[in-house]
Scaffold this motif. Structure first.
Motif, PDB file in Angstrom:
ATOM      1  N   ARG A  61       0.840  -1.200   0.000  1.00  0.00           N
ATOM      2  CA  ARG A  61       0.000   0.000   0.000  1.00  0.00           C
ATOM      3  C   ARG A  61       0.878   1.255   0.000  1.00  0.00           C
ATOM      4  NH1 ARG A  61      -4.629   1.047   4.389  1.00  0.00           N
ATOM      5  NH2 ARG A  61      -5.734  -0.396   3.030  1.00  0.00           N
ATOM      6  N   ARG A 102       2.323   1.851  -3.435  1.00  0.00           N
ATOM      7  CA  ARG A 102       1.334   2.436  -4.338  1.00  0.00           C
ATOM      8  C   ARG A 102       1.079   3.897  -4.015  1.00  0.00           C
ATOM      9  NH1 ARG A 102      -2.821  -2.480  -5.315  1.00  0.00           N
ATOM     10  NH2 ARG A 102      -2.707  -2.650  -3.082  1.00  0.00           N
ATOM     11  N   LYS A 130       2.609   0.072 -12.209  1.00  0.00           N
ATOM     12  CA  LYS A 130       1.721  -0.009 -11.047  1.00  0.00           C
ATOM     13  C   LYS A 130       1.867  -1.357 -10.371  1.00  0.00           C
ATOM     14  CE  LYS A 130      -1.284   3.610 -12.141  1.00  0.00           C
ATOM     15  NZ  LYS A 130      -0.675   4.003 -13.437  1.00  0.00           N
ATOM     16  N   VAL A 158       0.472  -4.309  -8.401  1.00  0.00           N
ATOM     17  CA  VAL A 158      -0.865  -4.856  -8.195  1.00  0.00           C
ATOM     18  C   VAL A 158      -0.797  -6.131  -7.378  1.00  0.00           C
ATOM     19  CG1 VAL A 158      -1.982  -3.829 -10.200  1.00  0.00           C
ATOM     20  CG2 VAL A 158      -0.790  -5.991 -10.456  1.00  0.00           C
ATOM     21  N   GLU A 159      -1.841  -6.342  -6.602  1.00  0.00           N
ATOM     22  CA  GLU A 159      -1.951  -7.561  -5.789  1.00  0.00           C
ATOM     23  C   GLU A 159      -3.100  -8.442  -6.251  1.00  0.00           C
ATOM     24  OE1 GLU A 159      -2.253  -5.338  -1.982  1.00  0.00           O
ATOM     25  OE2 GLU A 159      -0.523  -6.510  -1.349  1.00  0.00           O
ATOM     26  N   THR A 160      -4.074  -7.842  -6.933  1.00  0.00           N
ATOM     27  CA  THR A 160      -5.245  -8.601  -7.373  1.00  0.00           C
ATOM     28  C   THR A 160      -5.662  -8.138  -8.773  1.00  0.00           C
ATOM     29  OG1 THR A 160      -6.836  -6.978  -6.545  1.00  0.00           O
ATOM     30  CG2 THR A 160      -6.127  -8.688  -4.994  1.00  0.00           C
ATOM     31  N   GLN A 183      -8.524  -7.297  -9.491  1.00  0.00           N
ATOM     32  CA  GLN A 183      -9.396  -6.148  -9.265  1.00  0.00           C
ATOM     33  C   GLN A 183      -8.613  -4.832  -9.336  1.00  0.00           C
ATOM     34  OE1 GLN A 183     -12.619  -6.477  -9.221  1.00  0.00           O
ATOM     35  NE2 GLN A 183     -12.860  -4.256  -9.081  1.00  0.00           N
ATOM     36  N   ASP A 184      -7.394  -4.846  -8.820  1.00  0.00           N
ATOM     37  CA  ASP A 184      -6.539  -3.650  -8.906  1.00  0.00           C
ATOM     38  C   ASP A 184      -6.399  -3.203 -10.361  1.00  0.00           C
ATOM     39  OD1 ASP A 184      -6.070  -3.821  -6.175  1.00  0.00           O
ATOM     40  OD2 ASP A 184      -4.103  -4.770  -6.386  1.00  0.00           O
ATOM     41  N   GLU A 219      -9.748  -1.845 -11.841  1.00  0.00           N
ATOM     42  CA  GLU A 219     -10.032  -0.488 -11.360  1.00  0.00           C
ATOM     43  C   GLU A 219      -9.181   0.531 -12.109  1.00  0.00           C
ATOM     44  OE1 GLU A 219      -9.548  -0.577  -7.110  1.00  0.00           O
ATOM     45  OE2 GLU A 219     -11.279  -1.913  -6.904  1.00  0.00           O
ATOM     46  N   GLU A 220      -7.927   0.187 -12.310  1.00  0.00           N
ATOM     47  CA  GLU A 220      -7.020   1.117 -12.991  1.00  0.00           C
ATOM     48  C   GLU A 220      -7.447   1.313 -14.445  1.00  0.00           C
ATOM     49  OE1 GLU A 220      -4.238   3.789 -12.665  1.00  0.00           O
ATOM     50  OE2 GLU A 220      -4.521   2.382 -11.013  1.00  0.00           O
TER      51      GLU A 220
END
Lengths: 365, 365
Positions: A268, A271, B275, B277-279, B281-282, B285-286
């Motif tokens: 987090r 980011r 970027k 990302v962990e999922t 979904q990340d 969203e982006e």
């Protein structure tokens, strides 16, 4: 240490429990601890809210006062106040420097370049190994490793720091006579012997939940940068990282597996702009680049003999400010503010700007 | 497919081996493949360097030409040329779109929103699992997963893509009749049956080292974003990520342990602005945030019937350009350029700017 009238006055202020910002306002108005105590209740109420002033009007808690004075009379037990030449200048950069704190150990570490390493208490063995390795490498490079004496990452960071010349500072969330958690007792003794342990809480203060986040601002405040190693999303180390960013410190984080809850805090932060690092060298390179700017510290009001000048600089900040605002903030008359500004401009502590506004300058450490 | 004169002309151009950029110049000058072949050697030399023109002056390599035409005559074997209405518009945004490519499978996937997932060939089992899971989630959300049919991360990404509606596109670095590596033969057959396999290299082209980085620009070019999962510092997937950034695509990377060589590529990308990302979904969203901008694509010159207009748009780019420059770039007369610009302005394909300059517009897909 020898407890003289000056030290006793500072301890009385600490024991009274006035919040740092209010205390700083009073110190600016009345010069030093003895000045604040010597002022009448009515004089004090002109500078701080009534409820704050009331804390000083009452007789001090004699139990807490005696406990603090007794602790200080032991060899190696010391107190550092805002007007001490050894007070760490980097703390003057933060929004609410503690006017006074207790310590045991090497006071020279307070003016050494600091670097904070923090993370989760229940971190993995790999995380603790990483924290210790980064701390050792940065200590070898001359940085004093600052952390919070918690178990897990904090303890590993202190151990790594103690391995080399930079050594380590623990900022505790309890009084200076307590070790929390108890399992860090040996580590705390080592820190007292070869590093430094500091606390802004009075002797006898037990571990209180609300004191730990408050302690974190000093961990970051004493440091040029903060590295977060293994932090869950609810870890207090994210608070330290946020305070660090607010204080203009560099924030670094170790990445990790997307499947580990202990990586989520660091991810987090990355980011949100923290620097991803893989090695201590990454941090050293980043701090070397940033060093010229970071070495510029605010001119220390404590070095000024003139209380008006000190008050004006304290009230000035780094944003352009006009004389009326300074009058309101300091309680001084307009001619006194202008006289102080003129003297400070000659010393290059402040600069005048177009439109009758003034700004603090920065100068090399 | 049915190999008519138009298709044969395109295959001849492909077999001649002219580099994409030079071929595009010739196509702009002579309209289409047959126009380029019908032009005299002297006419062609007015537009491209002598050595490039010489490639077309020579008789085609009859073995390679016959192999390509024979491959195309098989059912389900197809070729897509620059002037085909089904040519993917997103490829027109990149610096050197392939004027022609071979394919087998669902041509509709060429106009679906693409997302690339790439990484190391010798990735860890966890990395392959992650690639497949991200691909499946993005495919379920409607993205077609684009990758390079290599072993490791690429293969896992294709498998994940095939699991849901978005399906998957493989861009190969060999001719369309080869599968490299051979262990991906079953996967390639599945992609032909339920996804798409494309190649800009002619039938019979073996795996050649220099063709794989070139292939990567199409992996990113067909995609709105690229996710790098487990990449060493020498992984070709870092080339794909760099090309993606140059093409204005979003770059994403998975973080990992600082002790794993397979995390170092992703960490470098994150430090360079990719970027973390962990999922899945990340990513969604982006891309949802970025979508309005990304949906604006360059007006496609291939849709214009008038060859002058096509040449002018091709020469225009998105920087303001004056008529003289366009005359120089297209080889057209000034009145022809002005006539084309006027028509294009009515169609809102170009816009006139102060100072007699012109610029391409963008319009929603």
């Amino acid at each position: 240490m020898i407890v003289d009238a000056r030290v006793e006055a500072w301890v009385r202020l600490q024991v009274a429990g006035v919040a740092p910002r209010a205390l700083v306002t009073l110190l600016r108005a009345f010069g030093d601890a003895r000045g604040v105590l010597a002022a009448s209740p009515a004089q004090r109420r002109r500078h701080v809210p009534t409820d704050v002033a009331a804390q000083l009007d009452m007789a001090p808690d004699s139990g807490r006062l005696e406990a603090a004075l007794a602790w200080l009379r032991e060899p190696g037990h010391e107190v550092m106040a805002w007007d001490d030449p050894g007070y760490p200048r980097v703390l003057l950069e933060i929004a609410d420097p503690p006017p006074v704190f207790y310590f045991q150990g090497r006071r020279d570490l307070l003016t050494a370049p600091g670097f904070a390493i923090v993370g989760s208490r229940n971190a993995t063995p790999q995380g603790c190994e990483d924290a210790e390795a980064f701390a050792a490498a940065l200590s070898a490079a001359g940085f004093t490793i600052v952390s919070g004496l918690a178990q897990g990452i904090d303890a590993a960071a202190h151990r790594g720091g103690l391995r080399h010349a930079g050594s380590s500072i623990a900022v505790t969330g309890t009084g200076p006579d307590r070790v929390y958690p108890a399992r860090n007792r040996d580590l705390a003794h080592e820190l007292v012997a070869r590093g430094l342990v500091i606390s802004e809480f009075g002797p006898g203060t037990p571990p209180l939940k609300q004191n730990f986040p408050r302690r974190n601002r000093l961990v970051s405040g004493l440091s040029r940068g903060v590295l977060v190693v293994e932090a869950t999303l609810d870890s207090g180390s994210l608070i330290t990282a946020r305070l660090a960013a607010e204080q203009g410190r560099e924030v670094f984080a170790l990445p990790g597996s997307i499947h580990s809850p202990f990586s989520k805090g660091g991810h987090r932060l990355i980011r949100d702009g923290a620097k991803l690092v893989e090695t201590a060298q990454d941090i050293l390179e980043e701090l070397a680049v940033a060093a010229p700017a970071q070495r510029m510290v605010a001119s220390a009001p404590t070095e000024m003999a003139d209380p008006d000048a000190r008050a004006v600089v304290g009230a000035l900040g780094h944003d352009p400010t006009d004389v009326d605002t300074l009058v309101a903030r300091t309680g001084l008359t307009a001619p006194a503010v202008v006289a102080a500004l003129t003297a400070l401009e000659l010393e290059r502590v402040v600069a005048s700007l177009p439109g009758g506004r003034w700004q603090r300058t920065s100068r090399p450490e």
